[in-house]
Design an enzyme around this catalytic site. Structure first.
Site, mmCIF file in Angstrom:
data_model
loop_
_atom_site.group_PDB
_atom_site.id
_atom_site.type_symbol
_atom_site.label_atom_id
_atom_site.label_comp_id
_atom_site.label_asym_id
_atom_site.label_seq_id
_atom_site.Cartn_x
_atom_site.Cartn_y
_atom_site.Cartn_z
ATOM 1 N N LYS A 114 0.818 -1.222 0.000
ATOM 2 C CA LYS A 114 0.000 0.000 0.000
ATOM 3 C C LYS A 114 0.842 1.257 0.000
ATOM 4 O O LYS A 114 0.465 2.264 -0.590
ATOM 5 C CB LYS A 114 -0.958 0.002 1.196
ATOM 6 C CG LYS A 114 -2.096 -0.971 1.020
ATOM 7 C CD LYS A 114 -3.277 -0.618 1.909
ATOM 8 C CE LYS A 114 -4.455 -1.514 1.581
ATOM 9 N NZ LYS A 114 -5.491 -1.508 2.596
ATOM 10 N N LYS A 198 -5.040 -9.322 -7.083
ATOM 11 C CA LYS A 198 -6.218 -9.450 -6.225
ATOM 12 C C LYS A 198 -7.339 -8.499 -6.672
ATOM 13 O O LYS A 198 -7.051 -7.375 -7.060
ATOM 14 C CB LYS A 198 -5.778 -9.087 -4.798
ATOM 15 C CG LYS A 198 -6.677 -9.552 -3.706
ATOM 16 C CD LYS A 198 -6.136 -9.096 -2.366
ATOM 17 C CE LYS A 198 -6.303 -7.609 -2.172
ATOM 18 N NZ LYS A 198 -5.963 -7.095 -0.860
ATOM 19 N N LYS A 201 -10.708 -2.782 -4.201
ATOM 20 C CA LYS A 201 -11.402 -1.500 -4.338
ATOM 21 C C LYS A 201 -10.497 -0.454 -4.940
ATOM 22 O O LYS A 201 -10.949 0.487 -5.567
ATOM 23 C CB LYS A 201 -11.805 -0.969 -2.948
ATOM 24 C CG LYS A 201 -12.830 -1.762 -2.219
ATOM 25 C CD LYS A 201 -13.021 -1.202 -0.798
ATOM 26 C CE LYS A 201 -13.452 -2.316 0.137
ATOM 27 N NZ LYS A 201 -13.553 -1.940 1.532
HETATM 28 P P1 TYM Z 1 -10.811 -4.968 3.888
HETATM 29 O O1 TYM Z 1 -11.803 -3.918 4.182
HETATM 30 O O2 TYM Z 1 -9.707 -4.665 2.945
HETATM 31 O O3 TYM Z 1 -11.542 -6.253 3.343
HETATM 32 C C1 TYM Z 1 -12.655 -6.837 4.027
HETATM 33 C C2 TYM Z 1 -12.569 -8.346 3.938
HETATM 34 O O4 TYM Z 1 -12.594 -8.754 2.561
HETATM 35 C C3 TYM Z 1 -11.495 -9.621 2.301
HETATM 36 N N1 TYM Z 1 -11.058 -9.426 0.902
HETATM 37 C C4 TYM Z 1 -10.925 -10.415 0.010
HETATM 38 N N2 TYM Z 1 -11.130 -11.745 0.114
HETATM 39 C C5 TYM Z 1 -10.909 -12.486 -0.994
HETATM 40 N N3 TYM Z 1 -10.510 -11.972 -2.204
HETATM 41 C C6 TYM Z 1 -10.304 -10.638 -2.324
HETATM 42 N N4 TYM Z 1 -9.935 -10.132 -3.510
HETATM 43 C C7 TYM Z 1 -10.505 -9.795 -1.196
HETATM 44 N N5 TYM Z 1 -10.393 -8.461 -0.986
HETATM 45 C C8 TYM Z 1 -10.733 -8.249 0.302
HETATM 46 C C9 TYM Z 1 -10.428 -9.201 3.296
HETATM 47 O O5 TYM Z 1 -9.490 -10.230 3.508
HETATM 48 C C10 TYM Z 1 -11.255 -8.904 4.528
HETATM 49 O O6 TYM Z 1 -11.530 -10.089 5.249
HETATM 50 N N6 TYM Z 1 -7.761 -5.038 7.854
HETATM 51 C C11 TYM Z 1 -9.053 -5.453 7.378
HETATM 52 C C12 TYM Z 1 -10.185 -4.966 8.222
HETATM 53 C C13 TYM Z 1 -10.085 -5.253 9.682
HETATM 54 C C14 TYM Z 1 -10.284 -6.479 10.336
HETATM 55 C C15 TYM Z 1 -10.145 -6.220 11.719
HETATM 56 C C16 TYM Z 1 -10.571 -7.761 9.870
HETATM 57 C C17 TYM Z 1 -9.833 -4.317 10.664
HETATM 58 N N7 TYM Z 1 -9.884 -4.913 11.872
HETATM 59 C C18 TYM Z 1 -10.273 -7.240 12.664
HETATM 60 C C19 TYM Z 1 -10.690 -8.775 10.840
HETATM 61 C C20 TYM Z 1 -10.545 -8.505 12.191
HETATM 62 C C21 TYM Z 1 -9.247 -4.921 5.964
HETATM 63 O O7 TYM Z 1 -8.668 -3.963 5.576
HETATM 64 O O8 TYM Z 1 -10.198 -5.558 5.246
#
Ligand code: TYM
Length: 333
Positions: A114, A198, A201
């Site tokens: 990132k 991947k 967004k």
């Molecule tokens: P975020 O907002 O980027 O994504 C949310 C969830 O979607 C999953 N994900 C994917 N899974 C499969 N293929 C993809 N292309 C893909 N893109 C996104 C992510 O793995 C995630 O599960 N850091 C986290 C948010 C977070 C969190 C937490 C998660 C903050 N605190 C505590 C679990 C527990 C994040 O940025 O997810």
């Protein structure tokens, strides 16, 4: 066994099929098991690690909640809230940042991706982001955390932080070490334009992803234009290893229809891609369209969403404030 489930999603724009198949679909299944206690958090504090427009951020928080509910999470039986309404998250993150080591954070691949080449200009928040994530999870004694593959390393860090805190303050088992719940074959949904990247967004091309807010025509068009190779459908799973676009589209199909990849390959083998793409569009439209319609409906009544966040954050506050008080005692405040 009953599980304490916690997971979070950033309100940084449209949720897409990767979020849905990698995480939210699993949230829904876990939340339907009455034995589980589930907490789903819209992680707005995490989202400001990169620049956000305040008005858009507020809209995105509502939209993320609407997406959870429209996908099938019942807000009466599960806690849904946004992180900034529960001050213990920020506070625990600070305390845990004094436990976590620089060396651990330096290994985080997501920060490297990132921040890109210009690391010096990345926010400090982006760097310490996984510590806030550890705080999220550890405050609720979560035992299981459903996430996509890209969050696995952050979860390992949460486990390391929990163990170091417990050891350092001699409080065995005070923080639980959470287990990741990662969907085996669907943990990384790839871009429709590049099977090695991947679905995300932040990809500048909207055609690279299916958004949960896309309508039927948009879905059909994006699948029609999705990158494939020039060969017919693969004969076996071995062939998928060298054909990332085919693997991705078949994985998406299998996940949406709750079927096995190898069984689908047997059925599809030798057919051409255009035929398969029609079936894929159909299952996507069948699955996504009702969610899209429900999201729109829910967003027309913001007071309902506001009420869910209000109730959810009250319940979350009750749990988190107790834990932070115990943390204060342990640390010596
Ligand atoms: P975020 O907002 O980027 O994504 C949310 C969830 O979607 C999953 N994900 C994917 N899974 C499969 N293929 C993809 N292309 C893909 N893109 C996104 C992510 O793995 C995630 O599960 N850091 C986290 C948010 C977070 C969190 C937490 C998660 C903050 N605190 C505590 C679990 C527990 C994040 O940025 O997810």
């Amino acid at each position: 066994m009953s599980k304490k489930i916690f997971s979070g999603v950033q309100p940084t724009g449209n949720l897409h099929l990767g979020n849905y198949l990698g995480a939210i679909k699993n949230f829904v299944e876990l939340s339907k098991d009455k034995k589980n206690q589930c907490i789903f958090c819209v992680v707005d504090l995490h989202s400001i690690t990169t620049k956000q427009d305040p008005k858009k951020l507020r809209d995105n928080i509502y939209e993320t909640v609407a997406s959870f509910i429209a996908s099938g999470i019942d807000p009466k039986k599960n806690i849904i809230f946004n992180q900034s309404r529960v001050p213990a998250h920020s506070e625990a993150a600070w305390i845990l940042s004094c436990v976590a080591r620089m060396g651990w954070l330096n290994r985080m691949t997501q920060f490297k991706e990132k921040a890109g080449k210009d690391k010096e200009k990345a926010s400090v928040g982006l760097y310490s982001y996984p510590i806030l994530m550890a705080a999220d999870i550890l405050l609720y004694d979560a035992t299981h955390v459903p996430v996509g593959d890209d969050q696995k390393q952050h979860l390992e860090l949460s486990r390391d932080i929990a163990q170091k805190f417990n050891n350092e303050f001699k409080v065995e088992n005070f923080f639980k070490t959470p287990d990741p719940l990662i969907q085996k074959d669907f943990s990384r949904i790839m871009s429709l334009k590049d099977g090695l990247k991947k679905m995300s967004k932040s990809d500048s091309s909207d055609a690279s992803r299916i958004n949960l807010t896309d309508n039927k025509d948009q879905i059909i068009n994006k699948i029609k234009k999705a990158k494939t190779d020039t060969f017919p459908m693969p004969k076996d799973t071995e062939e998928l290893k060298s054909r990332p676009e085919a693997r991705n589209l078949i994985s998406i199909y299998s996940s949406l229809t709750n079927t096995k990849i190898d069984q689908n390959i047997e059925i599809l083998s030798g057919k051409n891609f255009s035929e398969f793409k029609e079936s894929l569009s159909q299952v996507l439209v069948d699955k996504i369209e009702p969610i899209t319609k429900e999201i729109k409906k829910l967003l027309n009544d913001r007071s309902y969403i506001e009420q869910i966040l209000d109730e959810g954050s009250k319940k979350a506050n009750e749990i988190a404030s107790k834990k932070i008080k115990e943390i204060h005692k342990i640390v010596g405040f």
